[in-house]
Design a protein around this motif. Structure first.
Motif, mmCIF file in Angstrom:
data_model
loop_
_atom_site.group_PDB
_atom_site.id
_atom_site.type_symbol
_atom_site.label_atom_id
_atom_site.label_comp_id
_atom_site.label_asym_id
_atom_site.label_seq_id
_atom_site.Cartn_x
_atom_site.Cartn_y
_atom_site.Cartn_z
ATOM 1 N N LYS A 1 12.457 26.802 -35.724
ATOM 2 C CA LYS A 1 13.026 25.499 -36.067
ATOM 3 C C LYS A 1 14.007 25.060 -34.986
ATOM 4 O O LYS A 1 14.853 25.854 -34.561
ATOM 5 N N GLY A 2 13.882 23.814 -34.538
ATOM 6 C CA GLY A 2 14.817 23.271 -33.559
ATOM 7 C C GLY A 2 14.134 22.876 -32.275
ATOM 8 O O GLY A 2 13.010 22.389 -32.282
ATOM 9 N N GLN A 3 14.813 23.101 -31.159
ATOM 10 C CA GLN A 3 14.297 22.758 -29.842
ATOM 11 C C GLN A 3 14.280 23.995 -28.965
ATOM 12 O O GLN A 3 15.219 24.797 -28.994
ATOM 13 N N LEU A 4 13.221 24.124 -28.192
ATOM 14 C CA LEU A 4 13.058 25.291 -27.328
ATOM 15 C C LEU A 4 12.898 24.803 -25.891
ATOM 16 O O LEU A 4 11.808 24.483 -25.443
ATOM 17 N N ARG A 5 14.041 24.726 -25.208
ATOM 18 C CA ARG A 5 14.086 24.275 -23.820
ATOM 19 C C ARG A 5 14.499 25.442 -22.932
ATOM 20 O O ARG A 5 14.834 26.519 -23.419
ATOM 21 N N GLN A 6 14.499 25.196 -21.658
ATOM 22 C CA GLN A 6 14.850 26.240 -20.704
ATOM 23 C C GLN A 6 16.196 26.874 -21.022
ATOM 24 O O GLN A 6 16.348 28.096 -20.930
ATOM 25 N N THR A 7 17.179 26.075 -21.419
ATOM 26 C CA THR A 7 18.502 26.637 -21.715
ATOM 27 C C THR A 7 18.446 27.611 -22.889
ATOM 28 O O THR A 7 19.092 28.660 -22.860
ATOM 29 N N GLU A 8 17.665 27.278 -23.925
ATOM 30 C CA GLU A 8 17.520 28.200 -25.064
ATOM 31 C C GLU A 8 16.745 29.450 -24.657
ATOM 32 O O GLU A 8 17.063 30.559 -25.090
ATOM 33 N N VAL A 9 15.727 29.267 -23.814
ATOM 34 C CA VAL A 9 14.927 30.411 -23.356
ATOM 35 C C VAL A 9 15.804 31.400 -22.595
ATOM 36 O O VAL A 9 15.713 32.615 -22.812
ATOM 37 N N ILE A 10 16.663 30.899 -21.743
ATOM 38 C CA ILE A 10 17.562 31.779 -20.978
ATOM 39 C C ILE A 10 18.445 32.586 -21.929
ATOM 40 O O ILE A 10 18.633 33.788 -21.739
ATOM 41 N N ASP A 11 18.961 31.928 -22.974
ATOM 42 C CA ASP A 11 19.811 32.625 -23.951
ATOM 43 C C ASP A 11 19.024 33.617 -24.799
ATOM 44 O O ASP A 11 19.519 34.682 -25.157
ATOM 45 N N LEU A 12 17.783 33.261 -25.153
ATOM 46 C CA LEU A 12 16.978 34.092 -26.047
ATOM 47 C C LEU A 12 16.268 35.249 -25.349
ATOM 48 O O LEU A 12 15.913 36.237 -25.993
ATOM 49 N N TRP A 13 16.027 35.124 -24.056
ATOM 50 C CA TRP A 13 15.205 36.109 -23.352
ATOM 51 C C TRP A 13 15.657 37.558 -23.589
ATOM 52 O O TRP A 13 14.820 38.402 -23.936
ATOM 53 N N ALA B 1 9.615 21.305 -27.237
ATOM 54 C CA ALA B 1 9.515 22.459 -26.343
ATOM 55 C C ALA B 1 9.129 21.950 -24.967
ATOM 56 O O ALA B 1 8.249 21.100 -24.844
ATOM 57 N N ASP B 2 9.806 22.458 -23.940
ATOM 58 C CA ASP B 2 9.404 22.131 -22.577
ATOM 59 C C ASP B 2 8.492 23.251 -22.075
ATOM 60 O O ASP B 2 8.101 24.141 -22.838
ATOM 61 N N SER B 3 8.135 23.214 -20.801
ATOM 62 C CA SER B 3 7.199 24.220 -20.282
ATOM 63 C C SER B 3 7.789 25.628 -20.366
ATOM 64 O O SER B 3 7.060 26.593 -20.627
ATOM 65 N N ALA B 4 9.100 25.777 -20.200
ATOM 66 C CA ALA B 4 9.732 27.092 -20.359
ATOM 67 C C ALA B 4 9.627 27.553 -21.802
ATOM 68 O O ALA B 4 9.407 28.740 -22.073
ATOM 69 N N GLY B 5 9.769 26.626 -22.746
ATOM 70 C CA GLY B 5 9.628 26.963 -24.160
ATOM 71 C C GLY B 5 8.227 27.418 -24.495
ATOM 72 O O GLY B 5 8.032 28.383 -25.242
ATOM 73 N N VAL B 6 7.226 26.749 -23.936
ATOM 74 C CA VAL B 6 5.830 27.148 -24.168
ATOM 75 C C VAL B 6 5.585 28.538 -23.592
ATOM 76 O O VAL B 6 4.968 29.399 -24.234
#
Length: 98
Positions: free
Chosen positions: A14-26, A48-53
């Protein structure tokens, strides 16, 4: 903000999955849900951006490479926006159609 809500063998993202979230979640990607999670439900994923995908595909790989899972992990219920990215990157085989 992104949330992972575990419900049985399904985890709703749920929410948005962008590069900034990916960096935090990795660094935490292996602890986002249980080994028994079979479906990642994307119906509440707003963007979701390409990093999110790419991150979603990594989550699929983690589940499918685990020795404790018997069924492959899949992605389900992508939004219209996400469907466009799926088609663009030719990723239909990773997603369930409902």
């Amino acid at each position: 903000m992104i949330e992972f809500l575990q419900q049985g063998d399904t985890c709703e993202i749920k929410g948005q999955l962008r590069q900034t979230e990916v960096i935090d979640l990795w660094p935490k990607r292996q602890q986002l849900f249980t080994d028994s999670t079979q479906v990642l439900d994307l119906s509440a994923l707003e963007y979701a951006d390409s990093a999110g995908v790419a991150f979603l595909l990594e989550l699929i790989c983690l589940g499918n490479c685990s020795k404790s899972t018997t069924q492959p992990r899949t992605l389900a219920n992508p939004s219209t926006h996400l469907k466009k990215l799926i088609e663009l990157y030719d990723l239909e085989s990773f997603f369930l159609e409902n």
